[in-house]
Enzyme design. Structure first.
Site, PDB file in Angstrom:
ATOM      1  CG  ASP A 184      -2.974  -8.209   0.551  1.00 42.68           C
ATOM      2  OD1 ASP A 184      -2.296  -8.706   1.520  1.00 42.68           O
ATOM      3  OD2 ASP A 184      -4.303  -7.543   0.590  1.00 42.68           O
TER       4      ASP A 184
ATOM      5  CG  HIS B   1      -2.134  -0.960   1.336  1.00 49.58           C
ATOM      6  ND1 HIS B   1      -2.783  -1.179   0.135  1.00 49.58           N
ATOM      7  CD2 HIS B   1      -2.451  -2.025   2.061  1.00 49.58           C
ATOM      8  CE1 HIS B   1      -3.626  -2.374   0.309  1.00 49.58           C
ATOM      9  NE2 HIS B   1      -3.592  -2.815   1.457  1.00 49.58           N
TER      10      HIS B   1
ATOM     11  CG  ASP C 252      -5.453  -9.983   3.131  1.00 48.51           C
ATOM     12  OD1 ASP C 252      -4.998 -10.275   1.903  1.00 48.51           O
ATOM     13  OD2 ASP C 252      -5.002  -8.810   3.456  1.00 48.51           O
TER      14      ASP C 252
ATOM     15  CG  HIS D  48      -6.793  -5.235   1.652  1.00 47.44           C
ATOM     16  ND1 HIS D  48      -6.368  -6.044   2.506  1.00 47.44           N
ATOM     17  CD2 HIS D  48      -7.998  -4.952   2.145  1.00 47.44           C
ATOM     18  CE1 HIS D  48      -7.160  -6.178   3.402  1.00 47.44           C
ATOM     19  NE2 HIS D  48      -8.275  -5.641   2.984  1.00 47.44           N
TER      20      HIS D  48
HETATM   21 ZN   LIG Z   1      -4.442  -7.216   2.382  1.00 44.97          ZN
END
Ligand SMILES: [Zn+2]
Length: 291
Positions: A154, A118, A234, A156
């Site tokens: 991931d 991120h 996740d 996200h």
């Molecule tokens: Zn994540």
């Protein structure tokens, strides 16, 4: 006998904020699980020499690097910790070591924190301080790789990786993620080299698997000479930070599929917040090793 290299350093468990999901137990419990098993021969490696600023600055601005020393939280999710700069640099160092091992034809997983995907060119965010995978991808390019693929599973979106790698020559980015979800980017492709595969919240497991398979097909078509993997766990059914449905066997399949590409690759830990994280990583490593 070939051994899977696990790059880790117990010092990466040295920072924590009470109640934060990105906690030291993620790595500590995984280390304990991997030590207790006998199915996979492992070789434990500590990250080497500290990374130079020059290498980090291919991906980040000097202001962003300097900001790591300022004792104020970066955002509500991303606290300042004493020596967070040192922790983030150690995680980058491990990613560069992973790159070197992959180039030697070795199987390698960087089991470090903080994660990185991120972190944008200008900003630490989303539990991430420096973008390990983007820094490693740019280092690979700067040292001879012609076609680097970054694969991010991931749950996200790897917004930071996309921000840094957008339209960079010789790199393609493939991200499969839940959308909408944090950080609410990645609904569509970006530039000429960033390919996003959004999956709706609560999508059936088969739909998630199909998106992953589609992304891997596209990645294969790119014919990379090196693959860097943002390995987040996740998208797991019981992860507290997503509404996705993958099972341990899906992470095994991901490892197996990456191995089947027949291209050197290395994996870096990103997210994964359930109590079962050690089992998910173990399943992935077994897939990677074809066990
Ligand atoms: Zn994540």
């Amino acid at each position: 006998m070939p051994r899977v290299k696990i790059i880790t350093d117990e010092r990466c468990t040295g920072y924590a904020r009470t109640g934060h999901p990105e906690n030291p137990r993620r790595v500590a419990a995984t280390v304990a699980r991997l030590h207790s098993q006998t199915e996979l021969p492992l070789a434990w490696v500590t990250p080497g020499e500290n990374v130079s600023d020059e290498i980090i600055l291919r991906a980040h601005t000097p202001e962003m690097l300097a900001r790591l020393e300022v004792p104020e939280d970066f955002d509500a999710d991303t606290p300042f910790f004493e020596n967070i700069s040192g922790y983030a640099r150690a995680s980058v160092t491990a990613s560069l070591d992973a790159l070197k091992f992959a180039r030697n034809g070795e199987t390698v997983f960087s089991l470090m924190r903080p994660p990185g995907h991120h972190a944008t060119r200008e900003k630490s965010m989303g539990f991430c301080y420096l973008n390990n995978i983007a820094i490693a991808a740019l280092e690979a390019r700067a040292t001879g790789a012609k076609r680097v693929a970054v694969f991010d599973f991931d749950v996200h979106h790897g917004n930071g990786t996309e921000d840094i790698l957008l339209n960079q020559p010789g790199v393609e980015f493939f991200s499969v993620h839940q959308h909408p979800a944090y950080p609410n980017t990645g609904a569509e492709n970006a530039g000429h080299n960033c390919f996003n595969y959004p999956v709706a919240p609560n999508a059936p497991r088969a739909a998630y698997r199909a998106k992953l398979a589609h992304a891997l097909d596209d990645l294969r078509s790119y014919r990379p000479d090196l693959v860097a993997v943002s390995a987040g766990f996740d998208a797991y059914l019981h992860d507290p930070l997503s509404e996705s449905a993958l099972l341990p066997e899906d992470f095994y399949w991901l490892g197996e599929s990456l191995r089947a590409l027949g291209v050197p690759f290395f994996s870096l830990l990103e997210g994964g917040y359930s109590e079962d994280l050690p089992e998910l990583i173990f399943a992935y490593l077994k897939g990677v090793e074809g066990k």
